[in-house]
Design a protein around this motif. Structure first.
Motif, PDB file in Angstrom:
ATOM      1  N   LEU A   1       0.831  -1.215   0.000  1.00 20.75           N
ATOM      2  CA  LEU A   1       0.000   0.000   0.000  1.00 20.75           C
ATOM      3  C   LEU A   1       0.861   1.259   0.000  1.00 20.75           C
ATOM      4  O   LEU A   1       0.535   2.239  -0.680  1.00 20.75           O
ATOM      5  CB  LEU A   1      -0.960  -0.011   1.192  1.00 20.75           C
ATOM      6  N   LYS A   2       1.948   1.235   0.738  1.00 21.10           N
ATOM      7  CA  LYS A   2       2.850   2.391   0.730  1.00 21.10           C
ATOM      8  C   LYS A   2       3.526   2.549  -0.627  1.00 21.10           C
ATOM      9  O   LYS A   2       3.754   3.671  -1.085  1.00 21.10           O
ATOM     10  CB  LYS A   2       3.862   2.292   1.863  1.00 21.10           C
TER      11      LYS A   2
ATOM     12  N   CYS B   1       1.117   4.324  -2.803  1.00 14.91           N
ATOM     13  CA  CYS B   1       1.160   5.774  -2.540  1.00 14.91           C
ATOM     14  C   CYS B   1       2.327   6.419  -3.278  1.00 14.91           C
ATOM     15  O   CYS B   1       2.160   7.476  -3.898  1.00 14.91           O
ATOM     16  CB  CYS B   1       1.284   6.047  -1.042  1.00 14.91           C
ATOM     17  N   ARG B   2       3.489   5.785  -3.219  1.00 15.58           N
ATOM     18  CA  ARG B   2       4.653   6.335  -3.931  1.00 15.58           C
ATOM     19  C   ARG B   2       4.395   6.421  -5.434  1.00 15.58           C
ATOM     20  O   ARG B   2       4.722   7.423  -6.068  1.00 15.58           O
ATOM     21  CB  ARG B   2       5.898   5.465  -3.682  1.00 15.58           C
TER      22      ARG B   2
ATOM     23  N   MET C   1       1.497   6.621  -6.948  1.00 19.25           N
ATOM     24  CA  MET C   1       0.511   7.679  -7.209  1.00 19.25           C
ATOM     25  C   MET C   1       1.161   9.053  -7.126  1.00 19.25           C
ATOM     26  O   MET C   1       0.852   9.939  -7.921  1.00 19.25           O
ATOM     27  CB  MET C   1      -0.670   7.578  -6.238  1.00 19.25           C
ATOM     28  N   GLU C   2       2.067   9.224  -6.173  1.00 12.97           N
ATOM     29  CA  GLU C   2       2.754  10.512  -6.034  1.00 12.97           C
ATOM     30  C   GLU C   2       3.661  10.794  -7.228  1.00 12.97           C
ATOM     31  O   GLU C   2       3.740  11.919  -7.696  1.00 12.97           O
ATOM     32  CB  GLU C   2       3.548  10.544  -4.728  1.00 12.97           C
TER      33      GLU C   2
ATOM     34  N   ASN D   1      -4.009   7.509 -10.389  1.00 11.35           N
ATOM     35  CA  ASN D   1      -4.292   6.269  -9.676  1.00 11.35           C
ATOM     36  C   ASN D   1      -3.334   5.167 -10.119  1.00 11.35           C
ATOM     37  O   ASN D   1      -2.835   5.182 -11.231  1.00 11.35           O
ATOM     38  CB  ASN D   1      -5.740   5.847  -9.909  1.00 11.35           C
TER      39      ASN D   1
ATOM     40  N   PHE E   1      -6.812  -0.097   1.186  1.00 15.75           N
ATOM     41  CA  PHE E   1      -6.284   1.263   1.189  1.00 15.75           C
ATOM     42  C   PHE E   1      -7.079   2.121   2.168  1.00 15.75           C
ATOM     43  O   PHE E   1      -6.514   2.868   2.958  1.00 15.75           O
ATOM     44  CB  PHE E   1      -6.335   1.855  -0.227  1.00 15.75           C
TER      45      PHE E   1
ATOM     46  N   PHE F   1      -5.382   3.942   5.336  1.00 18.07           N
ATOM     47  CA  PHE F   1      -5.180   5.399   5.284  1.00 18.07           C
ATOM     48  C   PHE F   1      -6.448   6.216   5.554  1.00 18.07           C
ATOM     49  O   PHE F   1      -6.417   7.433   5.475  1.00 18.07           O
ATOM     50  CB  PHE F   1      -4.590   5.796   3.923  1.00 18.07           C
TER      51      PHE F   1
ATOM     52  N   PRO G   1      -8.239   5.560  -2.573  1.00 16.03           N
ATOM     53  CA  PRO G   1      -7.117   6.020  -3.401  1.00 16.03           C
ATOM     54  C   PRO G   1      -7.426   7.316  -4.158  1.00 16.03           C
ATOM     55  O   PRO G   1      -6.567   8.198  -4.241  1.00 16.03           O
ATOM     56  CB  PRO G   1      -6.893   4.859  -4.373  1.00 16.03           C
TER      57      PRO G   1
ATOM     58  N   TYR H   1      -6.998  10.110  -1.833  1.00 17.70           N
ATOM     59  CA  TYR H   1      -5.572  10.332  -1.587  1.00 17.70           C
ATOM     60  C   TYR H   1      -4.983  11.212  -2.686  1.00 17.70           C
ATOM     61  O   TYR H   1      -4.280  12.178  -2.414  1.00 17.70           O
ATOM     62  CB  TYR H   1      -4.839   8.992  -1.514  1.00 17.70           C
ATOM     63  N   ILE H   2      -5.292  10.855  -3.916  1.00 19.56           N
ATOM     64  CA  ILE H   2      -4.786  11.643  -5.054  1.00 19.56           C
ATOM     65  C   ILE H   2      -5.298  13.073  -4.966  1.00 19.56           C
ATOM     66  O   ILE H   2      -4.541  14.031  -5.123  1.00 19.56           O
ATOM     67  CB  ILE H   2      -5.204  11.000  -6.390  1.00 19.56           C
TER      68      ILE H   2
END
Length: 118
Positions: free
Chosen positions: A68-69, A72-73, A75-76, A81, A99, A103, A107, A110-111
């Motif tokens: 999951l982390k 995130c990386r 997506m960043e 997505n 997710f 968090f 997702p 998050y974005i």
């Protein structure tokens, strides 16, 4: 994050190796506890106890957390997505559910919250 925790150098090395091991199998949905233990050169029970004491997670939860982390990386980096298959999940709904549990947001949220506002 490993650097934020108070570990001995041996514990820190173990956690870094465990994270690296999972990251090496990120796209493999069949990567499991037995293979993880084999690659860490330890028994499943020792791996479980060590991860539980150092990270507070059982083996499956640790693998899921690293994946999951990684999502995130990704997506960043991409600003979009993530393909759930790229982080070892077979089912987009299950990925979204995990997710959200991890968090407290989907997702897409998050974005919206962390990436598009940068």
């Amino acid at each position: 994050e490993v650097k934020d925790l108070n570990y001995t150098s041996l514990d820190e090395d173990f956690i870094q190796r465990a994270i690296h091991c999972v990251n090496n199998h990120l796209e493999d949905p069949n990567f499991d506890q037995a293979q993880f233990a084999d690659e860490m050169r330890t028994s499943k029970s020792t791996l479980y106890k060590k991860l539980k004491s150092l990270a507070g997670l059982n083996t499956s939860s640790f693998i899921r957390n690293v994946r999951l982390k990684a999502a995130c990386r990704i997506m960043e980096e991409k600003g979009t997505n993530v393909r759930v298959y790229a982080v070892g999940f077979n089912d987009p709904k299950y990925f979204s559910s995990c997710f959200k549990k991890e968090f407290d947001m989907l997702p897409s949220e998050y974005i919206e919250r962390f990436i598009q506002n940068v």
